[in-house]
Enzyme design. Structure first.
Site, PDB file in Angstrom:
ATOM      1  N   LEU A  40       0.817  -1.214   0.000  1.00  0.00           N
ATOM      2  CA  LEU A  40       0.000   0.000   0.000  1.00  0.00           C
ATOM      3  C   LEU A  40       0.852   1.265   0.000  1.00  0.00           C
ATOM      4  CD1 LEU A  40      -2.759  -1.085   2.562  1.00  0.00           C
ATOM      5  CD2 LEU A  40      -2.787  -1.306   0.068  1.00  0.00           C
TER       6      LEU A  40
ATOM      7  N   HIS B 272      -3.321   4.193  -2.681  1.00  0.00           N
ATOM      8  CA  HIS B 272      -4.318   3.338  -2.032  1.00  0.00           C
ATOM      9  C   HIS B 272      -4.949   4.066  -0.845  1.00  0.00           C
ATOM     10  CE1 HIS B 272      -1.388   0.178  -3.594  1.00  0.00           C
ATOM     11  NE2 HIS B 272      -2.510  -0.170  -4.182  1.00  0.00           N
TER      12      HIS B 272
ATOM     13  N   LYS C 263      -6.088   5.874 -12.037  1.00  0.00           N
ATOM     14  CA  LYS C 263      -4.760   5.459 -12.503  1.00  0.00           C
ATOM     15  C   LYS C 263      -4.882   4.295 -13.485  1.00  0.00           C
ATOM     16  CE  LYS C 263      -0.234   4.364 -12.050  1.00  0.00           C
ATOM     17  NZ  LYS C 263      -0.166   2.960 -11.932  1.00  0.00           N
ATOM     18  N   ASP C 264      -5.791   3.352 -13.161  1.00  0.00           N
ATOM     19  CA  ASP C 264      -6.053   2.220 -14.044  1.00  0.00           C
ATOM     20  C   ASP C 264      -7.353   2.524 -14.786  1.00  0.00           C
ATOM     21  OD1 ASP C 264      -3.928   0.180 -13.078  1.00  0.00           O
ATOM     22  OD2 ASP C 264      -4.808   1.002 -11.269  1.00  0.00           O
TER      23      ASP C 264
ATOM     24  N   SER D 261       2.708   3.937  -7.683  1.00  0.00           N
ATOM     25  CA  SER D 261       2.410   2.569  -8.076  1.00  0.00           C
ATOM     26  C   SER D 261       3.237   1.631  -7.205  1.00  0.00           C
ATOM     27  CB  SER D 261       2.795   2.366  -9.547  1.00  0.00           C
ATOM     28  OG  SER D 261       2.918   0.984  -9.830  1.00  0.00           O
ATOM     29  N   SER D 262       2.671   0.482  -6.883  1.00  0.00           N
ATOM     30  CA  SER D 262       3.435  -0.497  -6.085  1.00  0.00           C
ATOM     31  C   SER D 262       4.678  -0.923  -6.839  1.00  0.00           C
ATOM     32  CB  SER D 262       2.574  -1.718  -5.785  1.00  0.00           C
ATOM     33  OG  SER D 262       1.380  -1.325  -5.144  1.00  0.00           O
TER      34      SER D 262
HETATM   35  P1  AMP Z   1      -3.544  -2.201  -7.021  1.00  0.00           P
HETATM   36  O1  AMP Z   1      -3.131  -2.566  -5.634  1.00  0.00           O
HETATM   37  O2  AMP Z   1      -2.416  -1.724  -7.880  1.00  0.00           O
HETATM   38  O3  AMP Z   1      -4.375  -3.267  -7.670  1.00  0.00           O
HETATM   39  O4  AMP Z   1      -4.494  -0.945  -6.887  1.00  0.00           O
HETATM   40  C1  AMP Z   1      -5.643  -0.967  -6.072  1.00  0.00           C
HETATM   41  C2  AMP Z   1      -6.463   0.259  -6.377  1.00  0.00           C
HETATM   42  O5  AMP Z   1      -5.701   1.423  -6.098  1.00  0.00           O
HETATM   43  C3  AMP Z   1      -6.895   0.350  -7.848  1.00  0.00           C
HETATM   44  O6  AMP Z   1      -8.231   0.823  -7.911  1.00  0.00           O
HETATM   45  C4  AMP Z   1      -5.931   1.357  -8.421  1.00  0.00           C
HETATM   46  O7  AMP Z   1      -6.434   2.065  -9.538  1.00  0.00           O
HETATM   47  C5  AMP Z   1      -5.748   2.277  -7.219  1.00  0.00           C
HETATM   48  N1  AMP Z   1      -4.497   3.029  -7.341  1.00  0.00           N
HETATM   49  C6  AMP Z   1      -3.247   2.534  -7.497  1.00  0.00           C
HETATM   50  N2  AMP Z   1      -2.346   3.521  -7.626  1.00  0.00           N
HETATM   51  C7  AMP Z   1      -3.047   4.686  -7.576  1.00  0.00           C
HETATM   52  C8  AMP Z   1      -2.691   6.065  -7.677  1.00  0.00           C
HETATM   53  N3  AMP Z   1      -1.443   6.461  -7.841  1.00  0.00           N
HETATM   54  N4  AMP Z   1      -3.695   6.975  -7.592  1.00  0.00           N
HETATM   55  C9  AMP Z   1      -4.982   6.585  -7.417  1.00  0.00           C
HETATM   56  N5  AMP Z   1      -5.377   5.310  -7.320  1.00  0.00           N
HETATM   57  C10 AMP Z   1      -4.429   4.366  -7.397  1.00  0.00           C
END
Ligand code: AMP
Length: 278
Positions: A30, A34, A151-152, A187-188
């Site tokens: 996270l 997130h 972002k996605d 981003s992770s």
């Molecule tokens: P993930 O853990 O990468 O699957 O992301 C989980 C959620 O967090 C998804 O809805 C992503 O679009 C959101 N997310 C990831 N990075 C960002 C960011 N930099 N800004 C906004 N939302 C994000």
């Protein structure tokens, strides 16, 4: 905060909830991006549920499933401090059986941009999001919101379509992109970047900024904007630069208030995506 590791425990924890549920599905590791989703969910709902699940079906052969950062301890602490009520961390065995019924991304919107570069990724993503939404909604909350990042952007559009097409009783809340001070979208996967690569990665957000500057100067021609963006992306192995409308249809002219500018590419071995909604 309750941490639940099984589906039975999740159902037990949601059995007698009152009021609205805000749900934030994640793959963990996270960061502030997130956290922003979690904070918004916290401010808008009675109960906040976060899931952490590195979903194998959305990783393609040769992608970073094994290497994907896993930080359960730190993530739990972050969730607790952010006021999360229930943290759901299932195992793969609980979520899947052999020979599962599949969900397919739509044949046009699912197979452009990320869909061409990562064929099959969206099928796996939709499959797990469907499962998670059904699990959280199992005990019929009075109101159920799920928070996803812009972002996605294509992922978000496909989830909205799945909810529409399958009549899932949830409100999808899109959340703005969170960036580091230097402009890099959080981003992770950013932890994979060396110092040198991180500098190169900044050109993704810089290219989006150059597009905005052109648009502000009334340049709305998509080809000319893409050309200019590509100039600032010389240090990135670009996969695509695209301007589409909010329905992900291609456009020739920017439509203010209805356009998304997207960029994807490799910096070293790390694949990064970024976008801007204008
Ligand atoms: P993930 O853990 O990468 O699957 O992301 C989980 C959620 O967090 C998804 O809805 C992503 O679009 C959101 N997310 C990831 N990075 C960002 C960011 N930099 N800004 C906004 N939302 C994000």
């Amino acid at each position: 905060m309750i941490i639940v590791h099984t589906i039975d425990a999740l159902f037990e924890a949601t059995k007698s909830l009152k009021g609205t549920i805000g749900f934030v599905p994640t793959m963990g590791a996270l960061h502030e991006g997130h956290l922003t989703l979690i904070r918004q969910a916290r401010s808008e709902n009675d109960t906040v549920i976060v899931s952490i699940f590195v979903n194998p079906t959305q990783f393609l052969e040769g992608e970073d499933l094994d290497a994907y950062p896993r930080k359960k301890e730190a993530d739990s602490k972050i969730c607790e401090l952010a006021g999360v009520d229930i943290l759901f961390m299932p195992t793969i065995d609980m979520m899947y059986e052999a020979d599962e019924l599949a969900i397919s991304a739509p044949s046009i919107r699912g197979f452009i941009l990320e869909g061409t570069k990562r064929a099959g990724h969206f099928d796996g993503m939709l499959q797990v999001v469907m499962k998670l939404l059904n699990l959280i909604a199992y005990n019929k909350p009075s109101s159920f919101r799920a928070y996803f990042g812009k972002k996605d952007a294509q992922q978000l559009a496909l989830i909205e379509q799945m909810v529409r097409n399958y009549f899932i009783n949830v409100e999808i809340i899109p959340c703005d992109i969170v960036r580091d001070r230097d402009g890099l979208a959080l981003s992770s996967r950013n932890i994979y970047l060396s110092m040198e690569e991180r500098k190169k990665a900044l050109s993704l957000s810089r290219s989006l900024k150059s597009a905005t500057t052109m648009i502000l100067k009334k340049e709305l021609n998509v080809e000319r904007i893409k050309k200019e963006m590509l100039l600032s992306l010389s240090e990135v192995e670009v996969e695509y630069v695209a301007l589409v409308n909010r329905q992900f249809k291609s456009i020739e002219q920017v439509e203010i208030g209805n356009t998304i500018i997207l960029v994807a590419g490799y910096v070293g071995t790390t694949r990064l995506i970024d976008n801007l909604w204008v």
